[in-house]
Design an enzyme around this catalytic site. Structure first.
Site, PDB file in Angstrom:
ATOM      1  N   HIS A  70       0.801  -1.222   0.000  1.00  0.00           N
ATOM      2  CA  HIS A  70       0.000   0.000   0.000  1.00  0.00           C
ATOM      3  C   HIS A  70       0.836   1.275   0.000  1.00  0.00           C
ATOM      4  O   HIS A  70       0.337   2.326  -0.354  1.00  0.00           O
ATOM      5  CB  HIS A  70      -0.978  -0.026   1.183  1.00  0.00           C
ATOM      6  CG  HIS A  70      -2.106  -0.977   0.961  1.00  0.00           C
ATOM      7  ND1 HIS A  70      -2.980  -1.389   1.924  1.00  0.00           N
ATOM      8  CD2 HIS A  70      -2.493  -1.621  -0.168  1.00  0.00           C
ATOM      9  CE1 HIS A  70      -3.850  -2.235   1.417  1.00  0.00           C
ATOM     10  NE2 HIS A  70      -3.572  -2.400   0.145  1.00  0.00           N
ATOM     11  N   LYS A 126     -14.404  -6.996  -9.034  1.00  0.00           N
ATOM     12  CA  LYS A 126     -13.603  -7.825  -9.942  1.00  0.00           C
ATOM     13  C   LYS A 126     -13.008  -9.021  -9.185  1.00  0.00           C
ATOM     14  O   LYS A 126     -12.982 -10.144  -9.696  1.00  0.00           O
ATOM     15  CB  LYS A 126     -12.489  -6.978 -10.556  1.00  0.00           C
ATOM     16  CG  LYS A 126     -11.805  -7.664 -11.717  1.00  0.00           C
ATOM     17  CD  LYS A 126     -10.852  -6.711 -12.423  1.00  0.00           C
ATOM     18  CE  LYS A 126     -10.068  -7.438 -13.499  1.00  0.00           C
ATOM     19  NZ  LYS A 126      -9.175  -6.550 -14.248  1.00  0.00           N
ATOM     20  N   ASP A 127     -12.543  -8.767  -7.950  1.00  0.00           N
ATOM     21  CA  ASP A 127     -12.024  -9.870  -7.137  1.00  0.00           C
ATOM     22  C   ASP A 127     -13.117 -10.888  -6.820  1.00  0.00           C
ATOM     23  O   ASP A 127     -12.878 -12.095  -6.836  1.00  0.00           O
ATOM     24  CB  ASP A 127     -11.422  -9.330  -5.831  1.00  0.00           C
ATOM     25  CG  ASP A 127     -10.009  -8.782  -6.032  1.00  0.00           C
ATOM     26  OD1 ASP A 127      -9.460  -8.964  -7.136  1.00  0.00           O
ATOM     27  OD2 ASP A 127      -9.458  -8.176  -5.094  1.00  0.00           O
ATOM     28  N   SER A 178      -0.157  -1.004  -6.146  1.00  0.00           N
ATOM     29  CA  SER A 178       0.115  -2.126  -7.039  1.00  0.00           C
ATOM     30  C   SER A 178       0.898  -1.664  -8.255  1.00  0.00           C
ATOM     31  O   SER A 178       0.703  -0.542  -8.729  1.00  0.00           O
ATOM     32  CB  SER A 178      -1.205  -2.737  -7.510  1.00  0.00           C
ATOM     33  OG  SER A 178      -1.781  -3.508  -6.494  1.00  0.00           O
ATOM     34  N   GLU A 187       4.404 -34.059  -1.635  1.00  0.00           N
ATOM     35  CA  GLU A 187       3.242 -33.471  -2.282  1.00  0.00           C
ATOM     36  C   GLU A 187       3.686 -32.752  -3.563  1.00  0.00           C
ATOM     37  O   GLU A 187       4.828 -32.325  -3.686  1.00  0.00           O
ATOM     38  CB  GLU A 187       2.585 -32.462  -1.338  1.00  0.00           C
ATOM     39  CG  GLU A 187       1.939 -33.121  -0.140  1.00  0.00           C
ATOM     40  CD  GLU A 187       0.517 -33.552  -0.456  1.00  0.00           C
ATOM     41  OE1 GLU A 187       0.352 -34.662  -1.013  1.00  0.00           O
ATOM     42  OE2 GLU A 187      -0.418 -32.807  -0.156  1.00  0.00           O
TER      43      GLU A 187
HETATM   44  C1  HEM Z   1      -0.045 -16.134   1.799  1.00  0.00           C
HETATM   45  C2  HEM Z   1       0.384 -15.815   0.626  1.00  0.00           C
HETATM   46  C3  HEM Z   1       0.198 -14.447  -0.024  1.00  0.00           C
HETATM   47  C4  HEM Z   1      -0.843 -13.580   0.101  1.00  0.00           C
HETATM   48  C5  HEM Z   1      -2.105 -13.760   0.932  1.00  0.00           C
HETATM   49  C6  HEM Z   1      -0.532 -12.441  -0.731  1.00  0.00           C
HETATM   50  C7  HEM Z   1      -1.356 -11.343  -0.878  1.00  0.00           C
HETATM   51  C8  HEM Z   1      -1.166 -10.320  -1.770  1.00  0.00           C
HETATM   52  C9  HEM Z   1      -2.155  -9.363  -2.164  1.00  0.00           C
HETATM   53  C10 HEM Z   1      -3.602  -9.283  -1.628  1.00  0.00           C
HETATM   54  C11 HEM Z   1      -1.583  -8.535  -3.095  1.00  0.00           C
HETATM   55  C12 HEM Z   1      -2.276  -7.422  -3.899  1.00  0.00           C
HETATM   56  C13 HEM Z   1      -3.074  -8.032  -5.053  1.00  0.00           C
HETATM   57  C14 HEM Z   1      -2.204  -8.548  -6.162  1.00  0.00           C
HETATM   58  O1  HEM Z   1      -1.321  -7.807  -6.634  1.00  0.00           O
HETATM   59  O2  HEM Z   1      -2.398  -9.711  -6.587  1.00  0.00           O
HETATM   60  C15 HEM Z   1      -0.213  -8.955  -3.260  1.00  0.00           C
HETATM   61  C16 HEM Z   1       0.718  -8.344  -4.095  1.00  0.00           C
HETATM   62  C17 HEM Z   1       2.012  -8.815  -4.298  1.00  0.00           C
HETATM   63  N1  HEM Z   1       2.553 -10.003  -3.838  1.00  0.00           N
HETATM   64 FE1  HEM Z   1       1.655 -11.268  -2.585  1.00  0.00          FE
HETATM   65  N2  HEM Z   1       0.703 -12.629  -1.324  1.00  0.00           N
HETATM   66  C18 HEM Z   1       1.178 -13.836  -0.923  1.00  0.00           C
HETATM   67  C19 HEM Z   1       2.380 -14.410  -1.289  1.00  0.00           C
HETATM   68  C20 HEM Z   1       3.340 -13.808  -2.114  1.00  0.00           C
HETATM   69  C21 HEM Z   1       4.576 -14.401  -2.524  1.00  0.00           C
HETATM   70  C22 HEM Z   1       5.017 -15.805  -2.131  1.00  0.00           C
HETATM   71  C23 HEM Z   1       5.230 -13.492  -3.319  1.00  0.00           C
HETATM   72  C24 HEM Z   1       6.580 -13.587  -4.032  1.00  0.00           C
HETATM   73  C25 HEM Z   1       7.591 -14.241  -3.631  1.00  0.00           C
HETATM   74  C26 HEM Z   1       4.402 -12.314  -3.402  1.00  0.00           C
HETATM   75  C27 HEM Z   1       4.717 -11.161  -4.096  1.00  0.00           C
HETATM   76  C28 HEM Z   1       3.852 -10.089  -4.300  1.00  0.00           C
HETATM   77  C29 HEM Z   1       4.158  -8.895  -5.071  1.00  0.00           C
HETATM   78  C30 HEM Z   1       5.484  -8.571  -5.754  1.00  0.00           C
HETATM   79  C31 HEM Z   1       2.996  -8.097  -5.065  1.00  0.00           C
HETATM   80  C32 HEM Z   1       2.796  -6.763  -5.782  1.00  0.00           C
HETATM   81  C33 HEM Z   1       2.274  -7.116  -7.124  1.00  0.00           C
HETATM   82  C34 HEM Z   1       2.033  -5.959  -8.011  1.00  0.00           C
HETATM   83  O3  HEM Z   1       1.690  -4.905  -7.507  1.00  0.00           O
HETATM   84  O4  HEM Z   1       2.191  -6.157  -9.229  1.00  0.00           O
HETATM   85  N3  HEM Z   1       3.271 -12.541  -2.668  1.00  0.00           N
HETATM   86  N4  HEM Z   1       0.018 -10.062  -2.449  1.00  0.00           N
END
Ligand code: HEM
Lengths: 425, 259
Positions: free
Chosen positions: A216, A244-245, A220, A288
């Site tokens: 935030h 959309k989500d 994004s 798994e």
């Molecule tokens: C429990 C697992 C995770 C949850 C609940 C989570 C949740 C979120 C959410 C809600 C967003 C904003 C929506 C979106 O951009 O899709 C986000 C963005 C992001 N997440 Fe995760 N995430 C998780 C795991 C990860 C992992 C494992 C990675 C990478 C190693 C990661 C990297 C990122 C990045 C780089 C963004 C920004 C994306 C953008 O703005 O283009 N996330 N995450």
């Protein structure tokens, strides 16, 4: 997570808001007060999906824990009791079991999304690194959860994986016995795994909170990979992205529940419906599916592997090399922001990177396939080359291609790109 | 000693050793099962015939420790019938009012009740092995889920025996040749044959019919929730389809002012 305060007419809301600005907090996090790039594609649904799966896992897990008995003599039977005698126990258990697989599917897509659109780049490096911590915590959670039903694969999987730590020089044996709480995987091991399996999801929750905090701050990324220049580039999260989500969630739930209701054991191993027996080793111990690529990396390092014998055998044995490589294969992902030297984020403007990205995905799938095979030719050799390619992608291809490739010109601004598209139509 | 075992396990699991086992059995042919597919369900007459085979044949060696007699109501047995079936077996009665656990030197026994689990044919593993040339007849409760392609495999196993092993195959004493059992040598004598049991409903008593029936019964013991699960699944997915359609409409409406 600051943002504008919202005004309320309702006296109760006003009263609460004055003392604890929770409504402004929600509004500026996932509400109309959170500006979001107006051009996000469906690949941006997977973050919120991951959050929803996490919630489902915690809720179903808590209910399962009410009926589960963490004891080597009762664990298997208590799970079958859940399946047969607890009201809708089969539903709760199948939701949880398949939810684990869904979690990894969703998060792997989420990560590949980040790689493709360069979401890990400045200023989102910490967001990305926290993501890598999340996937590590997920892996630990999933591994320990798999041990709980105390089937054959639970027991032997736990035995093989905990044994990996014996590769550590000097203190390896000690570490393994410390992990076990004894001289083999046994009741103390099962108990501590249950305890940690219950704890870790809350650690993941905390990590996700920090993940979103970082998100935030700079908002994004988006399919064009360019920065937000002003209000014309954004739309409020609510109602645009909430709806959309939710729409994406509908498709996802259909996919998820299809497995729950019609193929609940699709991702599972039949051997885990046989109670653990320390005296009988299954013919083929496999983890798994979501661990298979990493398992293939682990097994690639044999004494005969030329890369090992040329470059590594003088410092460590093959087993240790495999363990080091396996952990490195996850941790190396955290270095992407620095391995990639290109300022242009989105691979839409980096055709060469795009191509290597697709090859990399194919390599990961190939590794997953090899991880499921028995250790015989040609799989061993293929696995070794696929492993080398995996690391070469990070250490050679990405650094070089990103610095040498000719990139296209991203549009001036998100708004410009969006209006241009509308005019063309 | 411990260390040796562990090293062996590691070598085995990681494949640095020469571990390669039993991929020499053919894949069992896919059968048509009434309980597979999205609208699959258990046919009650089939289940009852399958139970009859279990009761008259398999139960001599195999237990069903996860199934209670009361579960037989799913097959259409009445409460009284279930009571009778249960009462054919005996379980430990525990101490009487005076704390006595023995009568005339033997443990006190009572007839099984519907709430009891199926009584095992053998008192313990040792007894089971000693009556089966050292092999242990496994519990069948989950067998249909505990093998790859469970039901197809069970059918293939039960119908896959040969009187004589192929030329050059060394069969050990007391073992039988089976196409589908890993390693081909199985300690279980062919349990089924034509006319093995007589069906009350007049269904032809062939080997393949017996096999189909008992496998269906074992699919039920492994997944007694199957029917409820699939029925709920159809309703849930239809509901979700409608809901997703509505979400799509809502999404289009909300986004329409942007373009
Ligand atoms: C429990 C697992 C995770 C949850 C609940 C989570 C949740 C979120 C959410 C809600 C967003 C904003 C929506 C979106 O951009 O899709 C986000 C963005 C992001 N997440 Fe995760 N995430 C998780 C795991 C990860 C992992 C494992 C990675 C990478 C190693 C990661 C990297 C990122 C990045 C780089 C963004 C920004 C994306 C953008 O703005 O283009 N996330 N995450």
């Amino acid at each position: 997570m600051s943002g504008s305060k919202i005004e309320f007419k309702n006296p109760v809301l006003k009263w609460v808001e004055y003392r604890l600005p929770i409504f402004s907090f929600i509004d500026s996090s996932v509400g109309s007060g959170y500006p979001t790039p107006r051009n996000l594609s469906y690949w941006w649904n997977f973050g919120s999906l991951a959050g929803i799966v996490l919630a489902i896992m915690v809720v179903t897990g808590i209910v399962l824990a009410m009926h589960y008995t963490p004891h080597v003599d009762y664990a298997f039977l208590s799970v079958e009791r859940i399946m047969r005698d607890v009201n809708y126990g089969w539903l709760i258990r199948y939701l949880h079991v398949n939810g684990g697989s869904m979690f990894f599917i969703v998060v792997y897509i989420h990560m590949f999304r980040g790689m493709f659109f360069g979401s890990y780049k400045e200023p989102r490096e910490l967001l990305w690194i926290i993501g890598v911590f999340i996937i590590l915590a997920m892996m630990a959670t999933a591994f320990m959860g798999y041990v709980l039903p105390w089937g054959q694969m639970s027991f032997w999987g736990a035995t093989v994986i905990t044994n990996l730590f014996s590769a550590v020089p000097f203190v390896g044996e000690g570490i393994v016995q410390w992990l076990w709480g004894g001289f083999s995987v046994d009741n103390p091991t099962l108990n501590r795994f249950f305890s940690l399996h219950y704890l870790l999801p809350f650690v993941i929750f905390a990590l996700v909170f920090v993940h979103l905090w970082a998100l935030h701050e700079h908002k994004s990324n988006n399919p064009l990979g360019i920065d937000i220049k002003g209000p014309q580039d954004t739309i409020p999260f609510h109602p645009y992205y909430t709806v959309k989500d939710l729409y994406g969630l509908g498709w996802f739930m259909m996919f998820y529940l299809f497995f729950v209701f019609f193929a609940p054991d699709f991702f599972g191993e039949p051997d885990n419906y046989i109670e653990a027996n320390p005296l009988v080793t299954p013919l083929h111990i496999v983890p798994e599916w979501y661990f298979l690529p990493f398992y293939a990396v682990l097994r690639a390092f044999t004494d005969e592997f030329w890369f090992f014998s040329w470059f590594m055998s003088w410092v460590m044995d093959a087993k240790l090399a495999g363990v080091v490589a396996m952990f490195a294969s996850v941790l190396i992902i955290a270095l992407l922001p620095w391995l990639d030297g290109n300022k242009v984020r989105s691979m839409r403007f980096r055709p060469l990177s795009w191509m290597f990205f697709l090859i990399f995905i194919a390599d990961c799938i190939l590794l997953g396939y090899i991880g499921a095979m028995t250790a015989e030719e040609p799989y061993v050799t293929i696995g070794q080359w696929a492993t080398l390619y995996y690391f070469a992608h990070f250490l050679v291809i990405v650094p070089l291609v990103s610095r040498l490739e000719k990139t296209g010109q991203p549009p001036e601004s998100i708004a410009a790109a969006v209006t241009k598209k509308t005019e063309e139509v | 000693m411990n260390k040796i075992v562990l090293t062996a396990v590691m070598a085995f699991a990681l494949g640095t050793g020469a571990a390669q086992a039993a991929s020499n059995v053919p894949t069992p042919a896919a059968q048509k099962w009434g309980f597979s597919g999205i609208v699959g369900h258990f046919d009650q007459p089939t289940l009852r015939r399958g139970f009859q085979i279990y009761r008259e044949v398999c139960s001599g060696c195999h237990g069903l420790r996860l199934v209670a007699y009361r579960n037989l109501k799913d097959l259409g047995f009445t409460g009284d019938e279930v009571k009778e079936i249960a009462a054919e077996h005996e379980v430990f009665a525990g101490p009487d009012e005076e704390g006595e656990v023995l009568v005339e030197g033997d443990l006190r026994m009572r007839p099984a009740r519907p709430t009891d689990k199926f009584v095992n044919p053998f008192a313990n593993e040792e007894a089971a092995r000693s009556s089966n040339v050292g092999a242990l007849p496994p519990d069948l409760s989950l067998m249909a889920k505990a093998r790859k392609k469970g039901p197809d495999y069970l059918y293939a196993l039960l119908t896959g025996y040969h009187e004589e092993p192929p030329e050059g195959f060394e069969l050990s004493d007391g073992m039988y040749y089976n196409d589908y059992f890993p390693g081909h040598q199985v300690a279980m004598a062919p349990p089924l044959a034509d006319e093995m049991v007589e069906y009350e409903d007049g269904t032809p008593a062939t080997l393949t019919q017996h096999a189909r029936d008992v496998v269906t019964f074992l699919a039920w013991t492994a997944s007694p929730e199957l029917q409820d699960r699939k029925r709920m699944g159809i309703k849930t997915l239809l509901f979700l389809l409608v809901l997703t359609g509505m979400m799509y409409a809502l999404k289009r409406k909300i986004w329409s002012d942007l373009h």
